[in-house]
Design an enzyme around this catalytic site. Structure first.
Site, PDB file in Angstrom:
ATOM      1  N   THR A   1      -3.025   6.651  -9.654  1.00  0.00           N
ATOM      2  CA  THR A   1      -4.121   7.170 -10.111  1.00  0.00           C
ATOM      3  C   THR A   1      -3.846   7.517 -11.597  1.00  0.00           C
ATOM      4  O   THR A   1      -3.079   8.549 -11.762  1.00  0.00           O
ATOM      5  CB  THR A   1      -5.015   8.236  -9.565  1.00  0.00           C
ATOM      6  OG1 THR A   1      -4.687   7.963  -8.278  1.00  0.00           O
ATOM      7  CG2 THR A   1      -6.323   8.598  -9.981  1.00  0.00           C
TER       8      THR A   1
ATOM      9  N   ARG B   1      -3.719   9.816 -14.582  1.00  0.00           N
ATOM     10  CA  ARG B   1      -4.118  11.211 -14.524  1.00  0.00           C
ATOM     11  C   ARG B   1      -3.791  11.767 -16.148  1.00  0.00           C
ATOM     12  O   ARG B   1      -2.863  11.575 -16.543  1.00  0.00           O
ATOM     13  CB  ARG B   1      -3.102  11.859 -13.599  1.00  0.00           C
ATOM     14  CG  ARG B   1      -3.488  13.406 -13.550  1.00  0.00           C
ATOM     15  CD  ARG B   1      -2.727  13.732 -12.394  1.00  0.00           C
ATOM     16  NE  ARG B   1      -1.704  13.087 -11.598  1.00  0.00           N
ATOM     17  CZ  ARG B   1      -0.296  13.661 -11.778  1.00  0.00           C
ATOM     18  NH1 ARG B   1      -0.307  14.875 -12.205  1.00  0.00           N
ATOM     19  NH2 ARG B   1       0.856  12.908 -11.456  1.00  0.00           N
TER      20      ARG B   1
ATOM     21  N   ASP C   1       1.869   3.830   3.151  1.00  0.00           N
ATOM     22  CA  ASP C   1       0.882   4.885   2.453  1.00  0.00           C
ATOM     23  C   ASP C   1       1.605   5.850   1.545  1.00  0.00           C
ATOM     24  O   ASP C   1       1.768   6.006   0.347  1.00  0.00           O
ATOM     25  CB  ASP C   1       0.085   5.332   3.556  1.00  0.00           C
ATOM     26  CG  ASP C   1      -1.273   5.758   3.051  1.00  0.00           C
ATOM     27  OD1 ASP C   1      -1.797   5.541   2.056  1.00  0.00           O
ATOM     28  OD2 ASP C   1      -2.078   6.224   4.024  1.00  0.00           O
ATOM     29  N   ASP C   2       1.977   6.919   2.468  1.00  0.00           N
ATOM     30  CA  ASP C   2       2.768   7.989   1.587  1.00  0.00           C
ATOM     31  C   ASP C   2       3.969   8.680   2.354  1.00  0.00           C
ATOM     32  O   ASP C   2       3.931   9.254   3.338  1.00  0.00           O
ATOM     33  CB  ASP C   2       1.792   9.154   1.449  1.00  0.00           C
ATOM     34  CG  ASP C   2       0.553   9.106   0.809  1.00  0.00           C
ATOM     35  OD1 ASP C   2       0.587   8.885  -0.272  1.00  0.00           O
ATOM     36  OD2 ASP C   2      -0.604   9.085   1.823  1.00  0.00           O
TER      37      ASP C   2
ATOM     38  N   GLU D   1     -11.896   5.351   6.367  1.00  0.00           N
ATOM     39  CA  GLU D   1     -10.459   5.948   6.952  1.00  0.00           C
ATOM     40  C   GLU D   1     -10.920   7.172   7.939  1.00  0.00           C
ATOM     41  O   GLU D   1     -10.037   7.392   8.738  1.00  0.00           O
ATOM     42  CB  GLU D   1      -9.815   6.300   5.675  1.00  0.00           C
ATOM     43  CG  GLU D   1      -8.246   6.684   5.985  1.00  0.00           C
ATOM     44  CD  GLU D   1      -7.485   7.235   4.736  1.00  0.00           C
ATOM     45  OE1 GLU D   1      -8.239   7.087   3.591  1.00  0.00           O
ATOM     46  OE2 GLU D   1      -6.431   7.361   5.125  1.00  0.00           O
TER      47      GLU D   1
ATOM     48  N   HIS E   1       0.938  -1.234  -0.137  1.00  0.00           N
ATOM     49  CA  HIS E   1      -0.047   0.002   0.110  1.00  0.00           C
ATOM     50  C   HIS E   1       0.909   1.114   0.163  1.00  0.00           C
ATOM     51  O   HIS E   1       1.297   1.738   0.968  1.00  0.00           O
ATOM     52  CB  HIS E   1      -0.971  -0.170   1.260  1.00  0.00           C
ATOM     53  CG  HIS E   1      -1.973   1.212   1.469  1.00  0.00           C
ATOM     54  ND1 HIS E   1      -3.478   1.007   1.607  1.00  0.00           N
ATOM     55  CD2 HIS E   1      -1.793   2.452   1.045  1.00  0.00           C
ATOM     56  CE1 HIS E   1      -3.855   1.928   1.549  1.00  0.00           C
ATOM     57  NE2 HIS E   1      -2.954   2.954   1.152  1.00  0.00           N
TER      58      HIS E   1
HETATM   59  C1  6MZ Z   1      -6.807   7.802   0.596  1.00  0.00           C
HETATM   60  C2  6MZ Z   1      -4.907   8.512  -0.454  1.00  0.00           C
HETATM   61  C3  6MZ Z   1      -4.113   8.712   0.640  1.00  0.00           C
HETATM   62  O1  6MZ Z   1      -2.240   7.945  -7.193  1.00  0.00           O
HETATM   63  O2  6MZ Z   1      -1.545  10.250  -7.607  1.00  0.00           O
HETATM   64  N1  6MZ Z   1      -3.893   8.971  -1.444  1.00  0.00           N
HETATM   65  N2  6MZ Z   1      -6.169   8.219  -0.549  1.00  0.00           N
HETATM   66  N3  6MZ Z   1      -6.132   7.946   1.801  1.00  0.00           N
HETATM   67  C4  6MZ Z   1      -4.939   8.265   1.796  1.00  0.00           C
HETATM   68  N4  6MZ Z   1      -4.536   8.374   3.280  1.00  0.00           N
HETATM   69  C5  6MZ Z   1      -3.474   9.378   3.644  1.00  0.00           C
HETATM   70  N5  6MZ Z   1      -2.688   8.927   0.421  1.00  0.00           N
HETATM   71  C6  6MZ Z   1      -2.838   9.182  -0.808  1.00  0.00           C
HETATM   72  O3  6MZ Z   1      -1.132   9.284  -5.470  1.00  0.00           O
HETATM   73  C7  6MZ Z   1      -1.705  10.295  -4.846  1.00  0.00           C
HETATM   74  C8  6MZ Z   1      -3.005   9.900  -4.685  1.00  0.00           C
HETATM   75  O4  6MZ Z   1      -3.170   8.856  -3.648  1.00  0.00           O
HETATM   76  C9  6MZ Z   1      -4.149   8.931  -2.944  1.00  0.00           C
HETATM   77  C10 6MZ Z   1      -5.039  10.291  -3.286  1.00  0.00           C
HETATM   78  O5  6MZ Z   1      -6.177  10.250  -3.951  1.00  0.00           O
HETATM   79  C11 6MZ Z   1      -3.849  11.064  -3.679  1.00  0.00           C
HETATM   80  O6  6MZ Z   1      -4.380  12.075  -4.880  1.00  0.00           O
HETATM   81  P1  6MZ Z   1      -1.103   8.762  -7.042  1.00  0.00           P
HETATM   82  O7  6MZ Z   1       0.058   8.185  -7.462  1.00  0.00           O
END
Ligand code: 6MZ
Length: 360
Positions: A126, A128, A299-300, A222, A29
């Site tokens: 996503t 884009r 996640d990020d 979430e 994830h």
């Molecule tokens: C939900 C999240 C997220 O797809 O452009 N994204 N969606 N919950 C989260 N928790 C913190 N963190 C990121 O990556 C960026 C996109 O991932 C999703 C959001 O839609 C964000 O725009 P990509 O590579």
């Protein structure tokens, strides 16, 4: 400023640090645009300003926030950074460099003799469209980088909750198209601001993805403001994994535990986004007590200043910095990352295609 997970890692004695580093891990994830290493993003922003002129305030402010570290009041605030990141990664060249840097970050050794963070990853993004590329070109560029990693990386195509059903249909068709032409797409993700969109409108499209043998992982409950209807709708799509699942209502808990749907757990993300008050209050522990499958993920990494080894350090470090789990338990948790990856569906699909070709 180090993230919470890095602090947990730094608190460990050397033998526990090397235990975590050498433990085979899978990252299931991770959002591409949320995981770009900061130095890479800064460089891409500089490159863009050379061709497009001075950086817009949106980009300057976002870079300052990312350098300082996020201080969110609520989860929705984190999403305000993505328009600036998207501005920086709006060309095929920039998204290729960003993808390559993210894959290096997870899959390559950070320094000589130090194992990579993980041995397998399912990166998600996503598709884009921008003034410089279509959704199809975006996916094709990202896939071009993913295939270079051989079997170590696969791609999950994300659907943003804000999308129109037409956009969702386009993304799912593209995922099917690329997967059918042998590209390493292994599933579909539902993501985005948890309070946006009407999930009922996606029902038949998600059914179509499942019928095309693309398993679904869905961000679910979430935010505490997600309704039981929203949760029930997402569960009706028969997801094969769930992201976060922080605020499941009683009916949903029953269904998820009965069907043993694995939950992708992102500890730093939940703590920084303030959807979970403290590590000790995190739902991870109660799911583990039920013997429920979980996968530890980041996640990020850009937003939450973390990495996969550090997320595992949150399991191992003594309280209050970590949850104080035993090494054996952590080994067992790490194995679930391999057991529940979608990679197997890729193998099954290839086999189905081979048989079909043989029959024809
Ligand atoms: C939900 C999240 C997220 O797809 O452009 N994204 N969606 N919950 C989260 N928790 C913190 N963190 C990121 O990556 C960026 C996109 O991932 C999703 C959001 O839609 C964000 O725009 P990509 O590579």
């Amino acid at each position: 400023m180090a993230g919470l997970a890095t602090q947990a890692f730094d608190s460990l004695p050397p033998h526990q640090k090397s235990f975590l580093r050498s433990l085979p891990k899978a990252e299931l994830h991770a959002h591409l645009n949320g995981c770009i290493p900061l130095d890479c993003l800064i460089k891409l922003a500089l490159d863009a300003s050379k061709s497009d002129g001075p950086q817009p305030p949106l980009v300057r402010e976002a870079l300052q926030i990312l350098k300082a570290g996020l201080n969110l009041n609520r989860i929705e605030d984190g999403f305000k950074l993505f328009p600036a990141i998207y501005h920086i990664t709006s060309t095929p060249k920039a998204i290729a460099l960003a993808t390559s840097a993210v894959l290096d970050f997870f899959l390559e050794p950070t320094s000589p003799g130090v194992p990579p963070q993980c041995v397998y990853m399912e990166l998600r993004t996503t598709p884009r469209s921008t003034p410089h590329m279509s959704r199809k070109e975006y996916l094709s560029v990202v896939l071009g980088e993913v295939v270079k990693r051989g079997g170590k990386a696969s791609l999950i195509v994300s659907i943003d909750r804000r999308m129109s059903p037409q956009d969702v249909a386009e993304c799912i068709s593209l995922a099917i198209h690329f997967r059918n032409s042998g590209q390493p797409i292994v599933g579909i993700d539902l993501c985005g601001n948890p309070l946006s969109g009407n999930m009922k409108a996606f029902h038949t499209l998600m059914d179509a993805a499942r019928d095309a043998q693309l398993p679904l992982t869905a961000h679910i409950a979430e935010s505490e403001r997600n309704t039981a209807q929203d949760t029930a709708e997402i569960l009706s799509w028969s997801p094969r994994r769930l992201g976060h699942a922080t605020f499941l209502d009683a009916d949903a808990v029953l269904k998820v535990s009965r069907e043993k749907i694995p939950i992708e757990i992102c500890l730093s993300s939940n703590l920084v986004s303030k959807t979970v008050e403290s590590l000790s209050a995190h739902h991870l522990r109660s799911w583990l007590e039920l013997g429920h499958p979980v996968i530890i993920c980041t996640d990020d990494t850009l937003l939450f200043k973390t990495n996969l080894v550090a997320e595992y350090a949150l399991l191992l470090a003594r309280p209050p910095l970590g949850l104080g789990f035993e090494e054996e338990e952590i080994r067992r948790i790490a194995q679930m990352g391999f057991r529940y990856r979608f990679h197997e569906s890729r193998k099954t699909w290839n086999a189905v295609q081979k048989i079909a070709r043989f029959k024809n």
